[in-house]
Motif scaffolding. Structure first.
Motif, short mmCIF file in Angstrom:
data_model
loop_
_atom_site.label_atom_id
_atom_site.label_comp_id
_atom_site.label_asym_id
_atom_site.label_seq_id
_atom_site.Cartn_x
_atom_site.Cartn_y
_atom_site.Cartn_z
N ARG A 156 0.29 -1.15 -0.22
CA ARG A 156 0.10 -0.05 -0.23
C ARG A 156 0.83 1.22 -0.14
NH1 ARG A 156 -4.97 1.30 -1.05
NH2 ARG A 156 -4.54 3.39 -1.35
N ARG A 157 1.82 1.19 0.76
CA ARG A 157 2.81 2.56 0.75
C ARG A 157 3.63 2.74 -0.17
NH1 ARG A 157 3.86 0.38 5.70
NH2 ARG A 157 6.14 -0.47 4.67
N ASP A 158 4.10 1.28 -1.42
CA ASP A 158 4.74 1.60 -2.40
C ASP A 158 3.48 2.55 -3.60
OD1 ASP A 158 6.95 0.93 -1.70
OD2 ASP A 158 6.41 -1.19 -2.50
N LEU A 159 2.20 1.91 -3.58
CA LEU A 159 1.31 2.25 -4.09
C LEU A 159 0.57 4.05 -4.26
CD1 LEU A 159 -1.87 -0.44 -4.18
CD2 LEU A 159 -0.15 0.35 -6.31
N ASP A 160 0.88 4.33 -3.15
CA ASP A 160 1.02 5.94 -2.51
C ASP A 160 2.01 6.41 -3.23
OD1 ASP A 160 -2.02 4.96 -1.42
OD2 ASP A 160 -1.33 4.94 0.75
N VAL A 161 3.05 5.87 -3.26
CA VAL A 161 4.11 6.97 -3.64
C VAL A 161 3.77 6.90 -5.36
CG1 VAL A 161 6.25 6.73 -4.34
CG2 VAL A 161 6.00 5.93 -2.17
N VAL A 162 3.68 6.84 -6.09
CA VAL A 162 3.36 6.25 -7.05
C VAL A 162 1.75 7.09 -7.76
CG1 VAL A 162 5.19 4.90 -7.76
CG2 VAL A 162 2.75 4.02 -8.01
N ILE A 163 0.40 6.41 -6.87
CA ILE A 163 -0.67 6.95 -7.16
C ILE A 163 -1.51 7.46 -5.61
CG2 ILE A 163 -3.02 6.14 -7.13
CD1 ILE A 163 -1.90 3.51 -8.62
N ASP A 164 -1.60 8.40 -6.51
CA ASP A 164 -2.46 9.54 -5.47
C ASP A 164 -3.86 8.71 -4.65
OD1 ASP A 164 -3.74 11.41 -4.09
OD2 ASP A 164 -4.36 13.07 -5.91
N PRO A 165 -3.15 8.92 -3.40
CA PRO A 165 -4.16 8.08 -2.83
C PRO A 165 -5.90 8.11 -2.69
CG PRO A 165 -2.68 8.65 -1.20
CD PRO A 165 -2.45 9.25 -2.38
N TYR A 166 -6.57 9.89 -2.38
CA TYR A 166 -7.46 10.42 -2.34
C TYR A 166 -8.15 11.01 -4.03
CZ TYR A 166 -4.85 11.32 1.54
OH TYR A 166 -3.88 10.96 3.18
N LEU A 167 -9.25 10.64 -3.36
CA LEU A 167 -10.45 11.21 -4.93
C LEU A 167 -10.33 12.21 -4.94
CD1 LEU A 167 -12.46 7.59 -4.48
CD2 LEU A 167 -10.64 7.91 -6.11
N HIS A 168 -10.19 12.54 -5.76
CA HIS A 168 -10.73 14.05 -6.34
C HIS A 168 -10.73 14.75 -7.97
CE1 HIS A 168 -6.24 14.24 -7.08
NE2 HIS A 168 -6.48 15.19 -8.62
N ASP A 169 -11.80 15.38 -8.20
CA ASP A 169 -12.25 15.67 -9.49
C ASP A 169 -10.97 16.90 -10.38
OD1 ASP A 169 -12.87 16.44 -11.71
OD2 ASP A 169 -15.40 17.51 -10.60
N PRO A 170 -10.05 16.24 -10.60
CA PRO A 170 -9.41 17.15 -11.76
C PRO A 170 -9.10 17.83 -11.86
CG PRO A 170 -9.32 15.52 -13.32
CD PRO A 170 -10.31 15.16 -11.83
N TYR A 171 -11.07 18.30 -12.50
CA TYR A 171 -11.57 19.83 -12.63
C TYR A 171 -11.60 20.99 -12.04
CZ TYR A 171 -10.48 17.39 -17.19
OH TYR A 171 -10.05 16.12 -17.99
N GLU A 172 -12.07 20.20 -10.66
CA GLU A 172 -12.78 21.08 -9.45
C GLU A 172 -11.53 22.34 -9.74
OE1 GLU A 172 -13.22 20.07 -5.41
OE2 GLU A 172 -14.22 18.89 -6.44
N ARG A 173 -12.71 23.23 -9.27
CA ARG A 173 -12.20 24.44 -9.27
C ARG A 173 -12.00 25.25 -7.82
NH1 ARG A 173 -11.10 27.48 -14.59
NH2 ARG A 173 -11.37 26.19 -16.28
#
Length: 88
Positions: free
Chosen positions: A71-88
């Motif tokens: 899980r730690r290895d994944l968190d290094v390469v993948i953002d562990p938090y869901l978010h909307d990249p288009y949200e302002r």
């Protein structure tokens, strides 16, 4: 015409189209030379699943997984938090 499951090298050469059509439809053949088996003709089929016993036997020697480290290895390469990249 029903083909035997053992065919000579000569038969294979002389009736290759007929034999290959049979292989394509699921038949298996042992090819012989001078009466001795030398090879097999078998259809290729994509395998959709692996029997559980085969999977367990193949994975028996696999290293154990440290799930927390994974899980730690994944968190290094993948953002562990869901978010909307288009949200302002």
């Amino acid at each position: 015409m029903s083909l035997p499951h053992e065919i000579s090298q000569r038969d294979l050469r002389m009736r290759s189209r007929e034999i290959m059509d049979a292989v394509e439809h699921g038949e298996k053949f042992t090819v012989t030379r001078d009466g001795r088996p030398i090879g097999e003709l078998v259809p290729l089929r994509p395998r959709r699943s692996v029997p559980a016993e085969e999977f367990l036997a193949a994975s028996a020697s696999a290293p154990r997984v440290d799930y927390e480290q994974f899980r730690r290895d994944l968190d290094v390469v993948i953002d562990p938090y869901l978010h909307d990249p288009y949200e302002r």
